[in-house]
Structures are given as C-alpha cells and as structure tokens.
Design a protein around this motif. Structure first.
Motif, mmCIF file in Angstrom:
data_model
loop_
_atom_site.group_PDB
_atom_site.id
_atom_site.type_symbol
_atom_site.label_atom_id
_atom_site.label_comp_id
_atom_site.label_asym_id
_atom_site.label_seq_id
_atom_site.Cartn_x
_atom_site.Cartn_y
_atom_site.Cartn_z
ATOM 1 N N VAL A 148 -4.613 -13.392 -55.008
ATOM 2 C CA VAL A 148 -4.797 -14.738 -55.563
ATOM 3 C C VAL A 148 -4.213 -14.870 -56.970
ATOM 4 O O VAL A 148 -3.970 -15.987 -57.423
ATOM 5 C CB VAL A 148 -6.277 -15.197 -55.544
ATOM 6 C CG1 VAL A 148 -6.798 -15.282 -54.132
ATOM 7 C CG2 VAL A 148 -7.147 -14.324 -56.395
ATOM 8 N N HIS A 149 -3.972 -13.757 -57.618
ATOM 9 C CA HIS A 149 -3.366 -13.801 -58.949
ATOM 10 C C HIS A 149 -1.848 -13.596 -58.919
ATOM 11 O O HIS A 149 -1.202 -13.672 -59.961
ATOM 12 C CB HIS A 149 -4.025 -12.768 -59.872
ATOM 13 C CG HIS A 149 -5.422 -13.156 -60.228
ATOM 14 N ND1 HIS A 149 -6.517 -12.662 -59.571
ATOM 15 C CD2 HIS A 149 -5.890 -14.032 -61.139
ATOM 16 C CE1 HIS A 149 -7.601 -13.200 -60.078
ATOM 17 N NE2 HIS A 149 -7.256 -14.044 -61.028
ATOM 18 N N ALA A 150 -1.307 -13.360 -57.744
ATOM 19 C CA ALA A 150 0.142 -13.152 -57.618
ATOM 20 C C ALA A 150 0.824 -14.478 -57.307
ATOM 21 O O ALA A 150 0.352 -15.243 -56.462
ATOM 22 C CB ALA A 150 0.428 -12.149 -56.510
ATOM 23 N N PRO A 151 1.929 -14.766 -57.963
ATOM 24 C CA PRO A 151 2.648 -15.997 -57.652
ATOM 25 C C PRO A 151 3.350 -15.892 -56.295
ATOM 26 O O PRO A 151 3.834 -14.824 -55.917
ATOM 27 C CB PRO A 151 3.674 -16.122 -58.782
ATOM 28 C CG PRO A 151 3.880 -14.725 -59.260
ATOM 29 C CD PRO A 151 2.573 -14.001 -59.050
ATOM 30 N N PHE A 152 3.367 -17.006 -55.575
ATOM 31 C CA PHE A 152 4.092 -17.036 -54.309
ATOM 32 C C PHE A 152 5.589 -16.910 -54.606
ATOM 33 O O PHE A 152 6.096 -17.560 -55.512
ATOM 34 C CB PHE A 152 3.821 -18.348 -53.565
ATOM 35 C CG PHE A 152 4.467 -18.387 -52.215
ATOM 36 C CD1 PHE A 152 3.859 -17.785 -51.132
ATOM 37 C CD2 PHE A 152 5.689 -19.012 -52.038
ATOM 38 C CE1 PHE A 152 4.465 -17.801 -49.882
ATOM 39 C CE2 PHE A 152 6.305 -19.039 -50.792
ATOM 40 C CZ PHE A 152 5.685 -18.429 -49.710
ATOM 41 N N LEU B 208 8.103 -8.245 -42.370
ATOM 42 C CA LEU B 208 8.181 -7.264 -43.465
ATOM 43 C C LEU B 208 9.458 -6.428 -43.460
ATOM 44 O O LEU B 208 10.083 -6.260 -44.513
ATOM 45 C CB LEU B 208 6.954 -6.354 -43.471
ATOM 46 C CG LEU B 208 5.845 -6.854 -44.385
ATOM 47 C CD1 LEU B 208 4.567 -6.071 -44.174
ATOM 48 C CD2 LEU B 208 6.264 -6.795 -45.840
ATOM 49 N N PRO B 209 9.902 -5.909 -42.326
ATOM 50 C CA PRO B 209 11.146 -5.122 -42.358
ATOM 51 C C PRO B 209 12.385 -5.940 -42.746
ATOM 52 O O PRO B 209 13.415 -5.375 -43.117
ATOM 53 C CB PRO B 209 11.291 -4.603 -40.927
ATOM 54 C CG PRO B 209 9.953 -4.742 -40.305
ATOM 55 C CD PRO B 209 9.277 -5.879 -41.010
ATOM 56 N N THR C 216 9.829 -7.893 -54.675
ATOM 57 C CA THR C 216 8.689 -8.745 -55.019
ATOM 58 C C THR C 216 8.166 -9.469 -53.781
ATOM 59 O O THR C 216 6.955 -9.551 -53.562
ATOM 60 C CB THR C 216 9.089 -9.758 -56.112
ATOM 61 O OG1 THR C 216 9.564 -9.035 -57.246
ATOM 62 C CG2 THR C 216 7.925 -10.630 -56.518
ATOM 63 N N GLN C 217 9.078 -9.995 -52.973
ATOM 64 C CA GLN C 217 8.684 -10.665 -51.738
ATOM 65 C C GLN C 217 8.006 -9.680 -50.785
ATOM 66 O O GLN C 217 6.965 -9.986 -50.200
ATOM 67 C CB GLN C 217 9.904 -11.283 -51.056
ATOM 68 C CG GLN C 217 10.542 -12.394 -51.836
ATOM 69 C CD GLN C 217 11.870 -12.837 -51.253
ATOM 70 O OE1 GLN C 217 12.314 -12.327 -50.219
ATOM 71 N NE2 GLN C 217 12.506 -13.783 -51.916
#
Length: 105
Positions: A14-18, A72-73, A79-80
């Motif tokens: 919740v603290h990470a920017p999209f 994911l792969p 970052t993404q």
C-alpha cells in the motif's frame, strides 16, 4: 505466521506507487490495473475478515495468482516486477491459508 507475512507484505504494497507505465497496459491479455485491484481487494478482505474469504473471493484470488504467474516472467522492468511479485507473494500466502488451497495453482 501467514497473517504476519500478509500484513508485512500488505503494508509494503500500500505504500508502493503503482508502476505508471502499466496504467493502461495489458500483458498477455491481462489488464494490469485490474489484476492489481482484484488481488488487492481479496487481500484487504482476507485481512479484515480474520483470514477468511468467501467462495467468490477464494476463486478470485486463485485466478489472480494464475494471472500473476503468467505476467511476471514477461515483466522486464525491475520496479514493475517487484510490484507484481509482491502481489503474487500475497496471493500465495492467502491461497496457502485457504480452506480450499487445492483451488490455488
């Protein structure tokens, strides 16, 4: 132990920017914003209900986990990848704790 891990991962999430580059992106036919929103909704529900999900959300988190495993792969930006890896870790924890864990990949 899973509840502590989910709470820790959730706080970080919740603290990470999209990742802005994924705002209108589809990867392998999967809408990245919706994947984030559905996974986050299930996690939030799991936390607020004391580690339980209704049948619809158990199915939804299993579907999210499958989609996270697909995208994911394909994410090359670190970052993404970290953002969606954390979502995958959350989904895995919840699926592992689900009474129908066999529904989760």
């Amino acid at each position: 132990m899973a509840a502590d891990e989910v709470a820790r991962l959730w706080d970080a999430h919740v603290h990470a920017p999209f990742p802005l580059a994924l705002r209108d992106a589809e990867i392998a036919g999967i809408d990245m914003v919706l994947l984030d929103a559905y996974t986050a909704g299930c996690v939030s529900s799991w936390l607020s209900s004391g580690g339980r999900l209704d049948a619809w959300r158990r199915t939804a988190i299993a579907s999210c986990l499958a989609e996270l495993n697909t995208v994911l792969p394909l994410l090359t930006d670190p970052t993404q990848a970290a953002y969606y890896r954390r979502l995958r870790d959350l989904a895995c924890c919840i699926c592992a704790e689900s009474t129908t864990a066999n529904e989760c990949p």
